[in-house]
Design a protein around this motif. Structure first.
Motif, PDB file in Angstrom:
ATOM      1  N   MET A 227       0.843  -1.193   0.000  1.00 15.72           N
ATOM      2  CA  MET A 227       0.000   0.000   0.000  1.00 15.72           C
ATOM      3  C   MET A 227       0.880   1.245   0.000  1.00 15.72           C
ATOM      4  O   MET A 227       1.680   1.450   0.903  1.00 15.72           O
ATOM      5  CB  MET A 227      -0.906   0.012   1.229  1.00 15.72           C
ATOM      6  N   ALA A 228       0.706   2.084  -1.011  1.00 19.39           N
ATOM      7  CA  ALA A 228       1.474   3.323  -1.095  1.00 19.39           C
ATOM      8  C   ALA A 228       0.932   4.353  -0.111  1.00 19.39           C
ATOM      9  O   ALA A 228      -0.273   4.417   0.149  1.00 19.39           O
ATOM     10  CB  ALA A 228       1.412   3.878  -2.511  1.00 19.39           C
ATOM     11  N   VAL A 229       1.813   5.158   0.440  1.00 12.39           N
ATOM     12  CA  VAL A 229       1.397   6.314   1.231  1.00 12.39           C
ATOM     13  C   VAL A 229       0.796   7.341   0.279  1.00 12.39           C
ATOM     14  O   VAL A 229       1.286   7.533  -0.843  1.00 12.39           O
ATOM     15  CB  VAL A 229       2.592   6.918   1.990  1.00 12.39           C
ATOM     16  N   LEU A 230      -0.273   8.002   0.700  1.00 12.82           N
ATOM     17  CA  LEU A 230      -0.937   9.010  -0.130  1.00 12.82           C
ATOM     18  C   LEU A 230      -0.663  10.412   0.386  1.00 12.82           C
ATOM     19  O   LEU A 230      -0.562  10.629   1.594  1.00 12.82           O
ATOM     20  CB  LEU A 230      -2.447   8.781  -0.144  1.00 12.82           C
ATOM     21  N   THR A 231      -0.545  11.342  -0.529  1.00 17.01           N
ATOM     22  CA  THR A 231      -0.597  12.739  -0.140  1.00 17.01           C
ATOM     23  C   THR A 231      -2.045  13.198  -0.252  1.00 17.01           C
ATOM     24  O   THR A 231      -2.790  12.734  -1.117  1.00 17.01           O
ATOM     25  CB  THR A 231       0.290  13.622  -1.024  1.00 17.01           C
ATOM     26  N   GLU A 232      -2.432  14.089   0.619  1.00 16.59           N
ATOM     27  CA  GLU A 232      -3.801  14.621   0.611  1.00 16.59           C
ATOM     28  C   GLU A 232      -3.730  16.136   0.571  1.00 16.59           C
ATOM     29  O   GLU A 232      -2.989  16.746   1.339  1.00 16.59           O
ATOM     30  CB  GLU A 232      -4.557  14.169   1.863  1.00 16.59           C
ATOM     31  N   GLU A 233      -4.507  16.725  -0.316  1.00 21.16           N
ATOM     32  CA  GLU A 233      -4.524  18.179  -0.388  1.00 21.16           C
ATOM     33  C   GLU A 233      -5.941  18.681  -0.664  1.00 21.16           C
ATOM     34  O   GLU A 233      -6.780  17.950  -1.204  1.00 21.16           O
ATOM     35  CB  GLU A 233      -3.571  18.676  -1.470  1.00 21.16           C
ATOM     36  N   ILE A 234      -6.162  19.909  -0.264  1.00 22.08           N
ATOM     37  CA  ILE A 234      -7.419  20.584  -0.588  1.00 22.08           C
ATOM     38  C   ILE A 234      -7.214  21.263  -1.934  1.00 22.08           C
ATOM     39  O   ILE A 234      -6.385  22.167  -2.054  1.00 22.08           O
ATOM     40  CB  ILE A 234      -7.788  21.618   0.482  1.00 22.08           C
ATOM     41  N   GLU A 385       5.995   3.332   0.755  1.00 23.75           N
ATOM     42  CA  GLU A 385       5.024   2.285   1.086  1.00 23.75           C
ATOM     43  C   GLU A 385       4.743   2.261   2.578  1.00 23.75           C
ATOM     44  O   GLU A 385       5.638   2.476   3.397  1.00 23.75           O
ATOM     45  CB  GLU A 385       5.533   0.910   0.637  1.00 23.75           C
ATOM     46  N   THR A 386       3.488   2.000   2.910  1.00 20.50           N
ATOM     47  CA  THR A 386       3.086   1.893   4.304  1.00 20.50           C
ATOM     48  C   THR A 386       3.513   0.534   4.862  1.00 20.50           C
ATOM     49  O   THR A 386       3.354  -0.485   4.193  1.00 20.50           O
ATOM     50  CB  THR A 386       1.567   2.037   4.440  1.00 20.50           C
ATOM     51  N   VAL A 387       4.033   0.533   6.077  1.00 19.99           N
ATOM     52  CA  VAL A 387       4.368  -0.719   6.745  1.00 19.99           C
ATOM     53  C   VAL A 387       3.210  -1.076   7.672  1.00 19.99           C
ATOM     54  O   VAL A 387       2.949  -0.392   8.660  1.00 19.99           O
ATOM     55  CB  VAL A 387       5.681  -0.584   7.560  1.00 19.99           C
ATOM     56  N   ALA A 418      -2.012  10.396   4.081  1.00 18.65           N
ATOM     57  CA  ALA A 418      -2.931   9.296   4.402  1.00 18.65           C
ATOM     58  C   ALA A 418      -2.166   7.988   4.313  1.00 18.65           C
ATOM     59  O   ALA A 418      -1.627   7.650   3.258  1.00 18.65           O
ATOM     60  CB  ALA A 418      -4.123   9.286   3.446  1.00 18.65           C
ATOM     61  N   ASP A 419      -2.082   7.282   5.439  1.00 23.17           N
ATOM     62  CA  ASP A 419      -1.384   5.994   5.501  1.00 23.17           C
ATOM     63  C   ASP A 419      -2.390   4.855   5.546  1.00 23.17           C
ATOM     64  O   ASP A 419      -3.499   5.005   6.064  1.00 23.17           O
ATOM     65  CB  ASP A 419      -0.510   5.923   6.750  1.00 23.17           C
ATOM     66  N   ALA A 420      -1.997   3.704   5.021  1.00 22.07           N
ATOM     67  CA  ALA A 420      -2.817   2.502   5.142  1.00 22.07           C
ATOM     68  C   ALA A 420      -2.608   1.900   6.513  1.00 22.07           C
ATOM     69  O   ALA A 420      -1.473   1.806   7.000  1.00 22.07           O
ATOM     70  CB  ALA A 420      -2.435   1.499   4.058  1.00 22.07           C
ATOM     71  N   ARG A 421      -3.689   1.482   7.148  1.00 22.37           N
ATOM     72  CA  ARG A 421      -3.624   0.901   8.493  1.00 22.37           C
ATOM     73  C   ARG A 421      -4.680  -0.183   8.642  1.00 22.37           C
ATOM     74  O   ARG A 421      -5.627  -0.257   7.853  1.00 22.37           O
ATOM     75  CB  ARG A 421      -3.875   1.972   9.567  1.00 22.37           C
ATOM     76  N   TRP A 422      -4.498  -1.015   9.657  1.00 19.83           N
ATOM     77  CA  TRP A 422      -5.585  -1.911  10.048  1.00 19.83           C
ATOM     78  C   TRP A 422      -6.623  -1.097  10.794  1.00 19.83           C
ATOM     79  O   TRP A 422      -6.305  -0.356  11.724  1.00 19.83           O
ATOM     80  CB  TRP A 422      -5.046  -3.016  10.966  1.00 19.83           C
ATOM     81  N   LEU A 423      -7.888  -1.240  10.380  1.00 22.57           N
ATOM     82  CA  LEU A 423      -8.975  -0.493  11.009  1.00 22.57           C
ATOM     83  C   LEU A 423      -9.971  -1.466  11.620  1.00 22.57           C
ATOM     84  O   LEU A 423     -10.144  -2.581  11.136  1.00 22.57           O
ATOM     85  CB  LEU A 423      -9.685   0.384   9.979  1.00 22.57           C
TER      86      LEU A 423
END
Length: 425
Positions: A227-234, A385-387, A418-423
């Motif tokens: 899972m790639a780390v995302l950038t977030e912008e307005i 990438e998110t770990v 925005a990182d990928a995580r277990w939710l």
């Protein structure tokens, strides 16, 4: 031979010139209509205007939603937790689902044990993250039904009675529908996937790691996806593009800016607020200008889902899009009023905001859009990438919550990332 080739080429060039000329003429006419005033501009887009509205074919829903899938056969199981209904890879299961829902006529109430039993044999499994009407799900797969029963999970399974459609509404009710689909059609769809890379929570990861306390239908990969780390912008959006998308006159002078920086546009009782934090807020004030098309006097839920989603996606496109898209999370109906709630997803993975709010919503009364809210965001994948926490550790933590829904999702921290995580939900 060469003369024929030249003649054919000249003929095609003439067609292209004619089409370009017509396109330019239509664009000029549209520009002039924008400048003729509020009344003409509203009539151009309203349900009573002379403009021809493109309508989806009956039973079709022109949008996509994330779906977790699994197929089971004699030699194992294939699954994906990063799938979308609009992808080519989903097509075999999409066609199967459309045929199954379209032919499902009668049902019997069953229980969780029967649903779990169906997953242990030859089957195809669909998890839409949230309950949606069967009519909407059918449209996503190119099928059609008048049944608006809410469904969160679907399983198409072969049993002694034929191929059945097992449904769970996400709360309490389980059903089994009889269908006209054959076992051969089910096996053909399953045969297009390579088996052996996924398990359900009720099965456990292996002999050493059980997943007790986790929702039994939670789906886990043997090797979790990268899972790639995302950038977030307005996104910086010109008001005129949003005005056009919401059928305001882009040249209106009925606008002002509040002390907070919020721009307010008023037209024929309708109000649009553009906040500095990227939030859009629209209220009709009783004006029916912004509306959806319907084949009859009252739009079906499938029509509302299709056209309501088209409105939301139009606004997101006006803001520059990005890799994130909106997906339909929920539909709530009270009499003639229907509210659709949306979230963001990136490559089939949902995005959650830390404040717990949704990405947006749209409310309709009959065919009229009475209210709309949208939190504009643009997501872009980075090379980082998110770990993820190992599944065993994530499952051990999730067990503290009874029947926890454990899954991978992106979390927006409000700081441009925005990182990928277990939710757990």
């Amino acid at each position: 031979m060469e003369q024929k080739r030249r003649s054919r080429r000249d003929f095609l060039q003439n067609i292209v010139i004619v089409l370009l000329s017509l396109s330019a003429l239509l664009l000029f006419a549209q520009t002039q209509l924008y400048n003729l005033g509020d009344e003409t501009y509203a009539g151009l887009f309203s349900a009573t205007g002379s403009q021809v509205t493109m309508e989806p074919a009956e039973g079709q829903v022109e949008f996509s939603v994330p779906v977790r899938i699994a197929v089971s056969g004699p030699y194992g199981r294939y699954g994906s937790v990063t799938m979308e209904t609009g992808r080519e890879a989903f097509a075999p299961l999409g066609r199967l689902m459309g045929e199954v829902i379209g032919s499902a006529k009668t049902y019997t109430v069953c229980d969780e044990e029967a649903f779990l039993g169906a997953l242990k044999g030859t089957c195809a499994y669909y998890d839409f993250l949230n309950p949606l009407p069967l009519s909407v799900l059918a449209g996503l797969a190119g099928g059609a039904t008048a049944d608006d029963t809410a469904a969160r999970l679907l399983t198409v399974a072969a049993d002694t009675k034929g191929v059945g459609l097992y449904l769970w509404d996400g709360a309490e009710e389980y059903r089994r529908y009889s269908t006209a689909v054959t076992a051969e059609a089910l096996e053909s769809a399953i045969g297009q996937y390579e088996l052996g890379n996924v398990c359900f929570a009720f099965e456990g990861i292996d002999q050493e790691t059980e997943l007790e306390g986790i929702a039994p239908y939670a789906l886990f990969m043997q090797e979790e996806p990268l899972m790639a780390v995302l950038t977030e912008e307005i996104p910086s959006v010109e008001a005129e593009s949003l005005l056009a998308a919401l059928q305001f006159n882009p040249n209106t002078k009925s606008r002002y800016t509040e002390s907070s920086g919020t721009e307010v546009i008023v037209e024929n009782g309708r109000t649009l607020r553009l906040r500095t934090d990227g939030r859009i807020s629209y209220h009709s004030g009783g004006d029916p200008t912004l509306s959806v098309s319907a084949a009859g006097d009252t739009p079906t839920l499938a029509e509302i889902a299709s056209e309501g989603s088209a409105r939301m996606h139009q606004l997101l496109t006006a803001a520059g899009g990005g890799q994130g898209t909106l997906y339909l999370q929920q539909m709530r109906q009270t009499g003639p009023t229907v509210t659709l709630t949306y979230g963001y997803e990136v490559n089939g993975v949902p995005v959650r905001f830390v404040d717990g709010e949704n990405a947006g919503s749209i409310t309709l009364s009959g065919t009229t859009v009475t209210a709309l809210e949208l939190r504009l965001r643009r997501y872009t994948a980075t090379e980082e990438e998110t770990v993820l926490l190992p599944l065993r550790q994530a499952a051990a933590i999730a067990k503290r919550h009874e029947d926890a829904e454990l899954f991978i999702g992106y979390v927006s921290d409000g700081n441009g990332r925005a990182d990928a995580r277990w939710l757990v939900e």
